[in-house]
Design a protein around this motif. Structure first.
Motif, PDB file in Angstrom:
ATOM      1  N   ILE A   1      55.008  -3.681 -32.882  1.00 33.43           N
ATOM      2  CA  ILE A   1      53.727  -3.124 -33.659  1.00 33.43           C
ATOM      3  C   ILE A   1      52.596  -4.172 -33.553  1.00 33.43           C
ATOM      4  O   ILE A   1      51.495  -3.729 -33.225  1.00 33.43           O
ATOM      5  CB  ILE A   1      54.018  -2.863 -35.243  1.00 33.43           C
ATOM      6  CG1 ILE A   1      54.751  -1.756 -35.298  1.00 33.43           C
ATOM      7  CG2 ILE A   1      52.598  -2.674 -35.921  1.00 33.43           C
ATOM      8  CD1 ILE A   1      55.601  -1.356 -36.591  1.00 33.43           C
ATOM      9  N   PHE A   2      52.796  -5.395 -33.591  1.00 36.02           N
ATOM     10  CA  PHE A   2      51.831  -6.368 -33.658  1.00 36.02           C
ATOM     11  C   PHE A   2      51.461  -6.518 -31.958  1.00 36.02           C
ATOM     12  O   PHE A   2      50.078  -6.788 -31.556  1.00 36.02           O
ATOM     13  CB  PHE A   2      52.329  -7.798 -33.849  1.00 36.02           C
ATOM     14  CG  PHE A   2      52.798  -7.893 -35.472  1.00 36.02           C
ATOM     15  CD1 PHE A   2      51.823  -7.425 -36.146  1.00 36.02           C
ATOM     16  CD2 PHE A   2      53.847  -8.514 -35.789  1.00 36.02           C
ATOM     17  CE1 PHE A   2      52.125  -7.363 -37.709  1.00 36.02           C
ATOM     18  CE2 PHE A   2      54.066  -8.656 -37.134  1.00 36.02           C
ATOM     19  CZ  PHE A   2      53.130  -8.103 -38.067  1.00 36.02           C
ATOM     20  N   PHE A   3      52.087  -6.377 -31.036  1.00 31.39           N
ATOM     21  CA  PHE A   3      51.841  -6.170 -29.704  1.00 31.39           C
ATOM     22  C   PHE A   3      51.023  -5.330 -29.227  1.00 31.39           C
ATOM     23  O   PHE A   3      49.955  -5.492 -28.405  1.00 31.39           O
ATOM     24  CB  PHE A   3      53.177  -6.213 -28.879  1.00 31.39           C
ATOM     25  CG  PHE A   3      52.904  -6.290 -27.355  1.00 31.39           C
ATOM     26  CD1 PHE A   3      52.870  -7.711 -26.867  1.00 31.39           C
ATOM     27  CD2 PHE A   3      52.746  -5.536 -26.376  1.00 31.39           C
ATOM     28  CE1 PHE A   3      52.891  -8.097 -25.462  1.00 31.39           C
ATOM     29  CE2 PHE A   3      52.525  -5.714 -25.273  1.00 31.39           C
ATOM     30  CZ  PHE A   3      52.535  -6.871 -24.712  1.00 31.39           C
ATOM     31  N   TYR A   4      51.427  -4.175 -29.880  1.00 32.15           N
ATOM     32  CA  TYR A   4      50.737  -2.715 -29.570  1.00 32.15           C
ATOM     33  C   TYR A   4      49.084  -3.045 -30.145  1.00 32.15           C
ATOM     34  O   TYR A   4      48.198  -2.487 -29.572  1.00 32.15           O
ATOM     35  CB  TYR A   4      51.021  -1.580 -30.104  1.00 32.15           C
ATOM     36  CG  TYR A   4      50.384  -0.302 -30.024  1.00 32.15           C
ATOM     37  CD1 TYR A   4      50.262   0.444 -28.813  1.00 32.15           C
ATOM     38  CD2 TYR A   4      49.729  -0.013 -30.976  1.00 32.15           C
ATOM     39  CE1 TYR A   4      49.546   1.448 -28.690  1.00 32.15           C
ATOM     40  CE2 TYR A   4      49.070   1.417 -30.999  1.00 32.15           C
ATOM     41  CZ  TYR A   4      48.831   1.997 -29.977  1.00 32.15           C
ATOM     42  OH  TYR A   4      47.976   2.973 -29.847  1.00 32.15           O
ATOM     43  N   GLN A   5      48.940  -3.707 -31.151  1.00 33.65           N
ATOM     44  CA  GLN A   5      47.801  -4.123 -31.980  1.00 33.65           C
ATOM     45  C   GLN A   5      46.978  -5.106 -30.929  1.00 33.65           C
ATOM     46  O   GLN A   5      45.682  -4.567 -31.006  1.00 33.65           O
ATOM     47  CB  GLN A   5      48.098  -4.745 -33.406  1.00 33.65           C
ATOM     48  CG  GLN A   5      46.609  -5.233 -33.939  1.00 33.65           C
ATOM     49  CD  GLN A   5      47.039  -6.128 -35.272  1.00 33.65           C
ATOM     50  OE1 GLN A   5      48.223  -6.129 -35.832  1.00 33.65           O
ATOM     51  NE2 GLN A   5      46.127  -6.964 -35.574  1.00 33.65           N
ATOM     52  N   GLY A   6      47.528  -5.839 -30.436  1.00 29.57           N
ATOM     53  CA  GLY A   6      46.899  -6.645 -29.503  1.00 29.57           C
ATOM     54  C   GLY A   6      46.288  -5.981 -28.259  1.00 29.57           C
ATOM     55  O   GLY A   6      45.079  -6.222 -27.949  1.00 29.57           O
ATOM     56  N   ILE A   7      47.154  -5.020 -27.735  1.00 34.02           N
ATOM     57  CA  ILE A   7      46.488  -4.252 -26.672  1.00 34.02           C
ATOM     58  C   ILE A   7      45.374  -3.434 -27.073  1.00 34.02           C
ATOM     59  O   ILE A   7      44.242  -3.253 -26.542  1.00 34.02           O
ATOM     60  CB  ILE A   7      47.647  -3.251 -26.187  1.00 34.02           C
ATOM     61  CG1 ILE A   7      48.857  -4.323 -25.496  1.00 34.02           C
ATOM     62  CG2 ILE A   7      47.072  -2.442 -25.064  1.00 34.02           C
ATOM     63  CD1 ILE A   7      49.991  -3.433 -24.900  1.00 34.02           C
TER      64      ILE A   7
END
Length: 377
Positions: free
Chosen positions: A228-234
């Motif tokens: 979820i955090f990684f997707y937020q970064g993208i």
């Protein structure tokens, strides 16, 4: 101290990017002539396994030079089976993508470690995670770690087993309620009365005076949280690039920061983390998140940003090189298309350079010149 830590952190982000190119090239049989951490003339240089490894004085950069990658090496590279020029397209694409892949992998691993240790999961059971100060729950001796087992419902005249924390919260409608609680391995019967508490906004609420318990996430939950955090970064990076296209002047002048700005801002967070006194979980705060978690989270986002930026189809970025390699057969057959592509590529390079000069200049003025003026003005 924070600035030094941030410079080293940025150097590490660049290092893992270039390391991706190095590993992929070595594994695929493409010769690597030079691998440097930092820019400029190396002050430490070691030759090992056909590659010159160097440590250069300017830490905000690095490079991985492949045999035959430069056009002026083309004639020599044609007779070298281990040159980048002679590698098939699929190998070239893997080598070029590997830098961003390592940035994504590094960011995800950072987020996974943070999620595993600092993203508590509500237990939704009878476990107490904390007790609110000055509440009736505190007055009768309830503590963090106590477990609510059941309560007596005077309306139904039955004892109700507690399966979730929500059942404890809903029982406040009954007023003073008898609970069976496990405390220090022993059971005790208490009568708990809801307490009227005024929050920071001046709103009065009737609460049971206890905080839900939390636990460390399991492997699946940690991976989910990190994803979820990684997707937020993208998505945040995509939003920034969208702003650069839709409103370039505002984005460049107000939102974009270069290496100087990144080091300055992350350095501030690093200093706060260094000076921070470790907070101990209290009865009302079942867990605390140290400042260094924010620091590493920011660097994970920066690593994602760097990985995406390098995949943009603009020469001399890796994404632009991939486009050039994919179009290479067509460019060699049609000189007109080749000239057009070179013109577009040159425009891309000039635009990128102009953007870099502006952002570096803006950072230099904002974070160096202005503070100096304030200091001596």
């Amino acid at each position: 101290m924070g600035i030094i830590i941030s410079i080293l952190s940025l150097s590490f982000i660049i290092f893992i990017h270039e390391l991706g190119h190095l590993i992929a090239s070595k594994r695929l049989g493409v010769a690597v002539e030079t691998f440097s951490i930092g820019m400029g003339k190396p002050f430490v240089k070691v030759h090992w396994n056909g590659t010159d490894y160097g440590l250069s004085p300017f830490p905000l950069g690095g490079y991985c030079k492949l045999k035959g990658e430069e056009k002026n090496d083309e004639e020599e590279a044609k007779i070298s089976p281990d040159s980048y020029l002679m590698a098939p397209l699929w190998k070239k694409v893997i080598v070029l993508v590997s830098g961003s892949f390592m940035n994504f992998l590094g960011a995800f691993l950072i987020l996974l470690v943070l999620a595993t240790n600092y993203v508590p999961i509500p237990t939704n059971s009878g476990l107490i995670g904390g007790v609110i100060p000055n509440s009736h729950a505190e007055a009768i001796g309830l503590k963090k770690g106590d477990i609510f087992l059941n309560y007596f419902d005077p309306i139904t005249n039955k004892t109700v087993k507690i399966n979730s924390f929500d059942e404890i919260v809903k029982s406040k409608d009954l007023g003073a309620t008898k609970f069976t609680v496990e405390q220090n391995g022993k059971t005790r019967i208490i009568t708990l009365t809801p307490t009227k508490i005024t929050d920071a906004n001046g709103v009065e609420q009737e609460l049971m005076g206890i905080v839900i318990g939390h636990r460390k996430p399991n492997a699946v939950e940690s991976i989910k949280a990190a994803s979820i955090f990684f997707y937020q970064g993208i998505t945040d990076t995509a939003t920034a690039f969208k702003g650069l296209v839709i409103n370039p002047i505002k984005t460049v002048t107000k939102d974009l920061v270069g290496p100087i700005g990144i080091v300055k801002m992350t350095g501030t967070v690093a200093n706060q983390a260094i000076k921070e006194t470790p907070a101990q979980p209290s009865s009302s705060t079942p867990f605390t998140v140290p400042k260094f978690v924010e620091y590493f989270f920011i660097w994970a986002m920066i690593s994602i940003n760097l990985g995406i930026m390098n995949m943009l189809p603009i020469p001399p970025l890796d994404g632009g090189k991939i486009v050039e390699e994919c179009l290479s057969p067509l460019l060699k057959k049609n000189k007109f298309i080749e000239k057009g592509f070179k013109a577009v590529a040159s425009l891309g390079v000039l635009s990128l350079l102009a953007l870099m000069v502006f952002v570096y200049g803006k950072d230099f003025f904002q974070y160096i010149i202005k503070p100096l003026n304030s200091l001596f003005g």
